[in-house]
Motif scaffolding. Structure first.
Motif, short mmCIF file in Angstrom:
data_model
loop_
_atom_site.label_atom_id
_atom_site.label_comp_id
_atom_site.label_asym_id
_atom_site.label_seq_id
_atom_site.Cartn_x
_atom_site.Cartn_y
_atom_site.Cartn_z
N LEU A 24 3.34 -26.26 -5.05
CA LEU A 24 4.50 -26.71 -5.80
C LEU A 24 4.69 -28.20 -5.58
N THR A 121 15.65 -20.93 -2.84
CA THR A 121 14.98 -19.62 -2.83
C THR A 121 15.79 -18.50 -3.46
N ALA A 123 17.45 -16.29 -2.20
CA ALA A 123 17.19 -15.02 -1.53
C ALA A 123 18.50 -14.29 -1.18
N GLY A 217 10.57 -13.64 10.00
CA GLY A 217 11.24 -12.44 9.50
C GLY A 217 10.29 -11.47 8.83
N GLY A 218 8.98 -11.75 8.91
CA GLY A 218 7.99 -10.81 8.39
C GLY A 218 7.61 -11.00 6.93
N THR A 219 8.15 -12.06 6.30
CA THR A 219 7.72 -12.32 4.92
C THR A 219 7.01 -13.67 4.87
N SER A 220 6.14 -13.84 3.88
CA SER A 220 5.46 -15.12 3.74
C SER A 220 5.21 -15.39 2.26
N VAL A 221 5.14 -16.68 1.93
CA VAL A 221 4.85 -17.09 0.56
C VAL A 221 3.44 -17.65 0.54
N SER A 222 2.55 -17.04 -0.28
CA SER A 222 1.16 -17.48 -0.26
C SER A 222 0.87 -18.48 -1.37
N GLY A 223 1.79 -18.67 -2.29
CA GLY A 223 1.56 -19.64 -3.36
C GLY A 223 2.60 -19.48 -4.46
N TYR A 224 2.44 -20.29 -5.49
CA TYR A 224 3.41 -20.28 -6.59
C TYR A 224 2.67 -20.15 -7.90
N GLU A 225 3.33 -19.57 -8.88
CA GLU A 225 2.76 -19.60 -10.22
C GLU A 225 3.84 -19.84 -11.25
N PRO B 115 11.10 -6.61 7.39
CA PRO B 115 11.13 -7.70 6.41
C PRO B 115 11.85 -7.27 5.14
N PRO B 118 13.82 -9.99 -1.48
CA PRO B 118 14.91 -9.71 -2.41
C PRO B 118 14.64 -10.19 -3.84
N ARG B 134 8.61 -13.47 -6.91
CA ARG B 134 10.06 -13.75 -6.92
C ARG B 134 10.33 -15.04 -7.67
N VAL B 136 12.00 -18.43 -8.10
CA VAL B 136 12.67 -19.37 -7.19
C VAL B 136 12.92 -20.69 -7.92
N LEU B 142 7.54 -18.87 -9.98
CA LEU B 142 7.47 -17.62 -9.24
C LEU B 142 6.78 -17.87 -7.90
N LYS B 144 4.75 -16.20 -4.84
CA LYS B 144 4.01 -15.00 -4.43
C LYS B 144 4.41 -14.68 -3.00
N SER B 146 4.98 -11.96 0.23
CA SER B 146 4.58 -10.69 0.85
C SER B 146 5.55 -10.34 1.96
N GLY B 147 5.76 -9.05 2.12
CA GLY B 147 6.49 -8.55 3.29
C GLY B 147 5.56 -7.60 4.01
#
Lengths: 258, 326
Positions: A24, A121, A123, A217-225, B115, B118, B134, B136, B142, B144, B146-147
């Motif tokens: 991004l 985010t 969230a 917190g156990g979540t991760s963002v691997s990329g954007y589209e 995790p 939302p 998600r 954002v 969007l 990508k 993962s939880g």
């Protein structure tokens, strides 16, 4: 009364954004005080002015987020806490909640306010997670907020699915705030000058007994589209009668939604 | 065998459409991954919904009956769901992303140290959690996301999936729930219903939203008439809510509600990004605006350049005829 407001520094979401190879980029690296945080600060100030007391702002972020703390202080907050973390990449709501809970676990306060979500985010989890970690009653998405000294409770008007719910939440408690509840004040020159003299405590993760790898917190963002492209629409022309006929025909026979 | 647990939200004696959408998607994900599809419903009379849930493919249904579920309050919902989750240990707990769910999911996930992902536009269950997309940055892109974990929470935007039937017969379990209201530290005092709340925005198949171009009661009446034709919900942009003409409950956008109906009318709405963030996933978007350069026309399926006060009366009349003949 002591109101603590968790604030966040976010990228300016109104600036153009590009996605290239999954990452991004923005035309500007301008960072601002999150709009929901700003409303939480404003409402805390209104309540402190009415009932006496002070407002403290708490922020997790890198060195350059100090300017955002200064802005909230210039609005009228009494002091700031800067939990310094140079690299905030990959921090999820659970991580922010863990850090903030470690800070608040030995603090005294009547109410903690946060934004209902943050503009970057969207969230909307940190407030509820923080409340759960601290064992506080809470309410999310307040569009109206007052303190009632008689019941020692916050009176929250929250936007529900249908209608608004009025909830009495006993202090100490946590409330997440919508930006619909007020228009945050713009700091004046006096506030800006004063803000430089006010105390901002800098705290490290180590001070809180945390390490960078223990807070996820156990979540991760691997990329954007990019959003899936919408098919280019049709622009209809003609007089009112004609436009109405064309549209009804399209809704009926093409979109088939009648 | 693992389990996908879907939370079923109800309102006025009906299951919310958004919950059936999530349940339908979870059914397909359960099939792919060899999981059991379970549903949990909290209500004053939860047994009245089990037939519908079987029709949509829930093979295990957990009901929690208590008068406190008449109106939303986060603490009892969290306690009841925690009791069910503790009992069934699901791999995934899925919700429709409603205002009520936004008031419980973070605390509930924290309770299980799980995790939470939302407000997703889509998700897939994986071997070790789930992968989601998600929206954002004001829904402009969007992420990508993962939880990963033994249990993962996810909430899904309404309109992301179709509600589809696939009947099974379910095993029903009533979960006892003794709740001490006296110990509550948050108390619901009142629910303020506004006139515009007749049809839930998140549930409506058709939304008619007003913007600043709607200037007076005459314009508001036209908007209401158009919405009534479809039994649709009325929405509004933030700027027109601020004038006081429309109730705050009707606000659509990044700040207000996020909707994705089959048909969205943007009436006199210019299309600021904050508003677009709340409606861009609608299937068919009709925009009526005087300004041919209004940004809303970048998103509309059908754009009508013109005066809403002139276009709406014949449009309402012709739509009424078309619907009568349909």
């Amino acid at each position: 009364m002591k109101f603590c407001v968790c604030i966040k520094q976010v990228p300016d979401v109104s600036a153009p954004i590009q996605v290239k190879d999954g990452t991004l980029t923005q035309d500007t690296d301008r960072m601002v005080l999150d709009a929901y945080s700003a409303s939480a600060v404003e409402q805390a100030l209104v309540m402190a002015e009415k009932h006496g007391g002070e407002v403290q702002v708490v922020l997790v972020g890198p060195e350059k987020a100090r300017e955002t703390i200064r802005k909230a202080i210039a609005m009228g907050a009494e002091s700031g806490v800067h939990i310094l973390l140079d690299d905030i990449s990959g921090l999820d709501s659970g991580a922010y909640a863990t850090i903030l809970a470690a800070w608040f676990s030995n603090q005294e306060y009547d109410a903690i306010l946060t934004g209902k979500q943050s503009q970057d985010t969207d969230a909307g989890l940190t407030g509820g997670m923080l409340a759960a970690k601290l064992g506080l009653p809470y309410s999310a998405n307040a569009v109206g907020l007052e303190y009632d000294p008689a019941s020692s409770a916050m009176i929250v008007r929250r936007q529900g699915d249908t209608g608004q719910e009025v909830i009495e939440v006993k202090t100490p408690c946590l409330v997440t705030c919508s930006n619909d509840m007020n228009d945050p004040r713009i700091p004046g020159l006096k506030g800006i000058m004063m803000s430089k003299k006010k105390q901002v405590d800098v705290v490290s993760l180590a001070d809180l007994g945390l390490s960078r790898d223990s807070i996820g917190g156990g979540t991760s963002v691997s990329g954007y589209e990019n959003l899936p492209a919408r098919e280019p629409g049709k622009k209809l022309e003609g007089d009112a009668e004609d436009l109405a006929s064309q549209l009804v025909n399209l809704l009926d026979n093409e979109a088939k939604v009648i | 065998m693992s389990l996908i647990l879907t939370y079923i939200a109800t309102s006025d004696g009906k299951i919310k459409r958004s919950s059936l959408e999530v349940l339908s998607h979870c059914r397909e994900e359960a099939k792919k991954n060899g999981h059991t599809l379970a549903a949990v419903v909290l209500d004053t009379d939860p047994d009245s919904f089990t037939g519908t849930l079987e029709k949509y493919g829930a093979s295990a249904i957990y009901t929690v009956k208590n008068p406190i579920f008449k109106n939303h309050l986060n603490t009892p919902v969290i306690e009841a769901l925690a009791a069910v989750i503790d009992k069934v240990k699901p791999a995934v707990v899925a919700f429709a992303s409603t205002e009520a769910v936004k008031d419980v999911m973070g605390a509930l996930a924290t309770r299980f140290d799980a995790p939470a992902v939302p407000d997703v536009a889509s998700f897939k269950v994986t071997g070790d959690g789930l992968d989601a997309l998600r929206p954002v940055m004001a829904s402009k892109i969007l992420a990508k996301t993962s939880g990963k974990g033994d249990m993962v929470f996810v909430s899904v935007r309404s309109g992301s999936y179709d509600a589809t039937e696939s009947p099974v017969s379910a095993e029903l379990t009533s979960v006892p729930f003794d709740f001490d209201e006296g110990g509550l530290k948050n108390i619901l005092k009142e629910v303020i219903k506004a006139s515009g709340d007749k049809v839930d925005l998140n549930e409506a198949r058709v939304v008619v939203a007003a913007g600043r171009g709607v200037k007076d009661d005459e314009g508001k009446k036209l908007v209401e008439e158009l919405a009534a034709l479809f039994n649709g919900a009325i929405g509004a942009s933030r700027s027109v809510v601020e004038t006081g003409m429309f109730d705050p409950s009707t606000q659509i956008g990044q700040t207000g509600k996020v909707v994705s109906p089959e048909l969205y009318f943007a009436i006199g709405i210019s299309g600021a990004i904050q508003h677009v963030a709340g409606m861009v996933n609608s299937k068919v978007i009709v925009a009526i605006n005087k300004d041919e350069d209004a940004p809303i026309f970048q998103y509309s399926t059908y754009g009508l350049v013109g005066d809403l006060y002139k276009i709406l009366p014949p449009l309402i009349e012709k739509l009424r005829e078309a619907r009568a003949n349909a």
